[in-house]
Design a protein around this motif. Structure first.
Motif, PDB file in Angstrom:
ATOM      1  N   LEU A 136       0.828  -1.208   0.000  1.00  0.00           N
ATOM      2  CA  LEU A 136       0.000   0.000   0.000  1.00  0.00           C
ATOM      3  C   LEU A 136       0.864   1.260   0.000  1.00  0.00           C
ATOM      4  O   LEU A 136       0.590   2.213  -0.721  1.00  0.00           O
ATOM      5  CB  LEU A 136      -0.925  -0.025   1.222  1.00  0.00           C
ATOM      6  N   ALA A 137       1.961   1.231   0.789  1.00  0.00           N
ATOM      7  CA  ALA A 137       2.821   2.408   0.890  1.00  0.00           C
ATOM      8  C   ALA A 137       3.403   2.748  -0.484  1.00  0.00           C
ATOM      9  O   ALA A 137       3.488   3.928  -0.862  1.00  0.00           O
ATOM     10  CB  ALA A 137       3.931   2.156   1.896  1.00  0.00           C
ATOM     11  N   THR A 138       3.793   1.734  -1.254  1.00  0.00           N
ATOM     12  CA  THR A 138       4.362   1.959  -2.588  1.00  0.00           C
ATOM     13  C   THR A 138       3.324   2.612  -3.493  1.00  0.00           C
ATOM     14  O   THR A 138       3.620   3.561  -4.231  1.00  0.00           O
ATOM     15  CB  THR A 138       4.780   0.595  -3.200  1.00  0.00           C
ATOM     16  N   ILE A 139       2.101   2.106  -3.420  1.00  0.00           N
ATOM     17  CA  ILE A 139       1.042   2.634  -4.285  1.00  0.00           C
ATOM     18  C   ILE A 139       0.742   4.094  -3.924  1.00  0.00           C
ATOM     19  O   ILE A 139       0.656   4.954  -4.797  1.00  0.00           O
ATOM     20  CB  ILE A 139      -0.238   1.785  -4.156  1.00  0.00           C
ATOM     21  N   LEU A 140       0.641   4.361  -2.623  1.00  0.00           N
ATOM     22  CA  LEU A 140       0.297   5.724  -2.205  1.00  0.00           C
ATOM     23  C   LEU A 140       1.410   6.707  -2.569  1.00  0.00           C
ATOM     24  O   LEU A 140       1.149   7.845  -2.966  1.00  0.00           O
ATOM     25  CB  LEU A 140      -0.009   5.762  -0.702  1.00  0.00           C
ATOM     26  N   THR A 141       2.670   6.253  -2.491  1.00  0.00           N
ATOM     27  CA  THR A 141       3.782   7.120  -2.884  1.00  0.00           C
ATOM     28  C   THR A 141       3.723   7.389  -4.386  1.00  0.00           C
ATOM     29  O   THR A 141       3.937   8.520  -4.838  1.00  0.00           O
ATOM     30  CB  THR A 141       5.130   6.468  -2.504  1.00  0.00           C
ATOM     31  N   ALA A 142       3.413   6.356  -5.155  1.00  0.00           N
ATOM     32  CA  ALA A 142       3.290   6.538  -6.610  1.00  0.00           C
ATOM     33  C   ALA A 142       2.199   7.559  -6.915  1.00  0.00           C
ATOM     34  O   ALA A 142       2.333   8.362  -7.840  1.00  0.00           O
ATOM     35  CB  ALA A 142       2.973   5.203  -7.276  1.00  0.00           C
ATOM     36  N   ILE A 143       1.142   7.535  -6.101  1.00  0.00           N
ATOM     37  CA  ILE A 143       0.034   8.476  -6.328  1.00  0.00           C
ATOM     38  C   ILE A 143       0.473   9.910  -6.029  1.00  0.00           C
ATOM     39  O   ILE A 143       0.285  10.819  -6.846  1.00  0.00           O
ATOM     40  CB  ILE A 143      -1.192   8.078  -5.470  1.00  0.00           C
ATOM     41  N   THR A 144       1.115  10.137  -4.890  1.00  0.00           N
ATOM     42  CA  THR A 144       1.501  11.517  -4.546  1.00  0.00           C
ATOM     43  C   THR A 144       2.579  12.039  -5.505  1.00  0.00           C
ATOM     44  O   THR A 144       2.520  13.190  -5.942  1.00  0.00           O
ATOM     45  CB  THR A 144       1.992  11.627  -3.094  1.00  0.00           C
ATOM     46  N   GLN A 145       3.524  11.164  -5.883  1.00  0.00           N
ATOM     47  CA  GLN A 145       4.588  11.627  -6.791  1.00  0.00           C
ATOM     48  C   GLN A 145       4.052  11.861  -8.195  1.00  0.00           C
ATOM     49  O   GLN A 145       4.441  12.814  -8.872  1.00  0.00           O
ATOM     50  CB  GLN A 145       5.740  10.629  -6.799  1.00  0.00           C
ATOM     51  N   GLY A 146       3.147  10.990  -8.614  1.00  0.00           N
ATOM     52  CA  GLY A 146       2.536  11.139  -9.935  1.00  0.00           C
ATOM     53  C   GLY A 146       1.756  12.442 -10.007  1.00  0.00           C
ATOM     54  O   GLY A 146       1.839  13.186 -10.994  1.00  0.00           O
ATOM     55  N   ALA A 147       0.999  12.735  -8.941  1.00  0.00           N
ATOM     56  CA  ALA A 147       0.206  13.963  -8.921  1.00  0.00           C
ATOM     57  C   ALA A 147       1.131  15.182  -8.984  1.00  0.00           C
ATOM     58  O   ALA A 147       0.859  16.154  -9.697  1.00  0.00           O
ATOM     59  CB  ALA A 147      -0.647  14.006  -7.653  1.00  0.00           C
ATOM     60  N   ARG A 148       2.242  15.073  -8.290  1.00  0.00           N
ATOM     61  CA  ARG A 148       3.191  16.190  -8.284  1.00  0.00           C
ATOM     62  C   ARG A 148       3.719  16.453  -9.703  1.00  0.00           C
ATOM     63  O   ARG A 148       3.802  17.586 -10.162  1.00  0.00           O
ATOM     64  CB  ARG A 148       4.345  15.833  -7.348  1.00  0.00           C
TER      65      ARG A 148
END
Ligand code: C2E
Ligand code: MG
Ligand code: MG
Length: 685
Positions: free
Chosen positions: A154-166
């Protein structure tokens, strides 16, 4: 494109050159800068500027450029200024400044055309930029979706989401804030206090659970485009979190936390996946005996430890194609996917043997043992059919006792349904007055006199007729119905013998008592009340118990028996010789009478074998000062032989079959008229 490519019409050449150069730029900033440079060149100005919204680009050097930069007065430097603005899509203006020749009308027209061209070019660039961002957004979200479906952490997915949004928001820091305190609550950089933020809610299972927060650079106001972009990421975060929670819940449902084994649900899931016509699928249902007792007596921790030790042995018995699962409590399942009927049963026997060995549970030696039901999957039988068949077999195995392995067959189900029907009916049999007592005389072998009678229970079922006690007493024991039924038997038998004792004052009444009743702490009180209500002395009653009842629970049984002895009641060991014959309990428990089982008297064994056993029991009785009663005497020959062996009292069809009370009354009146006889002593001196 070069100047040579341009149209020969010279008036259009500067406009096309400008347009072509500006639209070639990848983004607005470069385009504006290019426009400032070209415009000053095309209008032979020393300085030029392009101003779009808040951004301003200035070309040229020297004092004039500084003036343009500052939007200052040009007249003081001897310069001329020309300005042209546009208002379409974006809006802005072009500015040129030069010394010397003032700008002509022609120059004014050219600058206006260039300004409009820049406006159009910027709209185009904006469109292209949006397209590119859309492309980027799609790429990033696809990556996030892939991570979710691959169940990445889950942590990997959520990081991908915040970095992708950035990335899609051109570098705006993006942070995921969750309300829950059971997960890492922040993904992304800390949000500076007091910062202007753009926030979109995140949901778990549809419930608002946090927010995705973007921090635009100072001076930038986020618009609907940015909100939509962030919204897309927030939706993906919601999806990832909901999936993860669902998966966690599934994990719990599929893996037993105590043993680490798959649960029943997972085993059923695997079973459903095996093709219904694949041969060699078998299910073993293992019932661990005494698990509840270990839990109750030694505590939950011991129960859990026992389960883990059992799991070790079970997995050691399982071959590579077996799935071992815990079904709950002390129940385990073994799924074999490639086993012949013989192999499945062999596995079951291996398991039974493995569990018969004692366990050391938190320092205490514990014997458990198991009973196993086995079912083979017939072609096109569903997973549920197999489970249900194995259940029926396990039920039978449990009834057969520890160490039993029972394989399912179709008749078993019919028998079980029958039993369930009977069980339901038995609950109300007493109220419907369907139970009656029959009585069988117990006689002196030499004179034929009745010294007492044994009460034997009969159930007259409305549709099935008379049901023998061997068919319904075990059911009554399982359901606990035996307690009220047993109480009724006691009361009825006591009342009956009280009536008969007005004719024969020494007549005794034998009442059968099951292990379940004996364990009931209220039982001695039930006996006392039954005697009292019938006006009987304790010596009028003999309670018959089986050897197995004595083995059930030492201390409690001993207590109960002592209480009964205080009432003056005698205790007989029924069916003696068929049980465990661990004779130590003859000394330990207060027993008065041994009833030799009918199988040694009229059974199938050879006469010599039977005689030898009977002789041994009679000697045992003599040694322990117990009266010996022979059961099942069917003919004169047997009576004579028993007498020769030293037996004095017996019962059997030869003297009288069990009959209702009227039959016994007739017998008492004819065979034994009111003749006084010496009192019988239970224990020969
Ligand atoms: P049991 O106490 O050993 O009773 C003797 C059984 O042998 C009776 O079977 C009786 O009918 C049968 N019997 C008597 N004489 C002969 C004979 O000469 N030959 C043969 N082959 N059999 C003979 P029944 O009435 O079917 O009872 C079976 C068992 O059911 C009893 O065995 C007893 O253990 C149990 N039972 C009966 N009534 C009660 C009751 O009220 N409470 C409890 N807990 N158990 C009962
Ligand atoms: Mg009996
Ligand atoms: Mg018996």
């Amino acid at each position: 494109m070069t100047d040579e490519d341009l149209t020969p019409e010279r008036a259009h050449a500067p406009v096309l050159r400008f347009m072509s150069a500006v639209t070639r730029c990848a983004d607005t900033t470069t385009a504006v800068q290019t426009a400032a440079e070209l415009v000053s060149e095309l209008l032979r100005a020393e300085a030029g500027a392009a101003v779009v919204g808040r951004s301003r680009a200035v070309a040229g050097t020297g004092a004039l450029a500084e003036v343009v930069e500052a939007d200052g007065e040009v007249a003081g430097c001897g310069g001329h200024r020309l300005v042209a603005a546009w208002h379409a899509g974006t809006s802005g203006r072009l500015v040129v400044v030069r010394t010397g020749e003032p700008f002509t009308e022609e120059d004014g027209r050219l600058l206006r055309t260039l300004a409009e061209a820049l406006g159009m070019a910027l709209d185009l660039i904006d469109e292209l930029e949006r397209g590119a961002r859309q492309q980027l957004l799609l790429g990033v979200l696809l990556e996030v979706q892939r991570a979710i479906s691959h169940r990445e952490p889950l942590a990997t997915i959520l990081t991908a989401i915040t970095q992708g949004a950035r990335e899609v928001l051109r570098g705006w820091p993006v942070t995921l804030l969750l309300d829950e305190d059971d997960v890492s609550t922040i993904t992304g950089p800390a949000v500076p206090a007091g910062a202007v933020t753009l926030e979109v809610p995140v949901h778990v299972h549809g419930v608002p659970s946090g927010a995705l927060v973007a921090v635009p650079p100072e001076g930038t106001t986020p618009g609907p485009v940015e909100r939509d972009l962030l919204q897309a990421f927030a939706e993906h975060a919601s999806l990832a979190l909901t999936e993860a929670r669902t998966f966690e819940a599934m994990e719990e449902a599929f893996w037993d936390p105590v043993t680490g084994l798959p649960t029943r649900q997972l085993l059923v899931d695997r079973l459903r996946r095996t093709p219904p016509d694949s041969p060699g699928t078998a299910l073993l249902l293992v019932h661990l005996n005494r698990f509840a007792a270990v839990n109750d007596v030694l505590g939950r921790a011991a129960g859990d430890e026992l389960l883990r030790l059992v799991t070790e042995r079970l997995t050691a018995c399982a071959g590579p194609d077996a799935t071992v699962a815990r079904f709950g409590g002390g129940e385990f399942g073994f799924l074999l996917t490639d086993a012949s009927p013989g192999e499945a049963e062999a596995t079951a026997r291996t398991v039974v043997r493995a569990l018969e060995e004692p366990f050391t549970v938190l320092g205490t030696l514990v014997h458990v043992g198991a009973a196993i039901g086995v079912a083979h999957r017939a072609p096109h039988e569903s997973a549920e059919d197999l489970l249900s068949n194995a259940d029926v077999a396990r039920f039978r195995a449990r009834a057969a006792g520890s160490g039993a392995v029972v394989t399912y067959d179709a008749q078993m189900r019919a028998a079980l349904l029958d039993r369930i029907e009977l069980q339901a009916h038995l609950q109300t049999a007493l109220d419907r007055r369907e139970l009656v007592l029959h009585y069988q005389p117990i006689v002196e072998l030499d004179t034929g006199r009745s010294t007492g009678v044994e009460a034997l229970l009969r159930w007259t079922h409305p549709s099935r007729g008379t049901i023998p006690p061997s068919d319904f007493i075990p059911i009554a024991e399982v359901t606990g119905a035996i307690v009220p039924i047993g109480r009724w038997v006691l009361e009825t038998a006591c009342r009956q013998v009280a009536r008969w004792r007005t004719v024969d004052p020494d007549l005794t009444m034998n009442v059968n008592v099951s292990a379940h009743q004996l364990r009931d702490p209220g039982f001695p009180e039930d006996v006392r009340r039954a005697l009292e209500e019938a006006g009987l002395p304790g010596s009028a009653l003999i309670l018959e118990i089986t050897e197995s009842a004595l083995l059930e629970d030492d201390e409690q049984t001993l207590e109960g028996l002592r209480a009964l002895k205080e009432l003056g009641v005698a205790v007989a060991l029924d069916d003696f010789g068929t049980g465990y014959s661990a004779l130590g309990y003859l000394r330990r428990f207060p027993v008065d009478i041994l009833k030799i089982d009918k199988s040694f008297v009229s059974g199938e064994g050879t006469e010599e074998d039977g005689d030898q056993l009977v002789r041994t029991i009679i000697e045992l009785g003599r040694a322990y000062r117990l009266e010996v009663v022979a059961e099942g005497i069917e003919d004169e020959e047997q009576r004579r032989r028993l007498m020769a062996l030293g037996c004095r009292v017996g019962q059997g069809f030869h003297f009288g079959r069990p009959t209702d009370d009227s039959g016994i009354e007739a017998r008492l009146a004819t065979v034994h008229p009111l003749v006084p006889r010496p009192r019988r002593r239970l224990s020969p001196a």
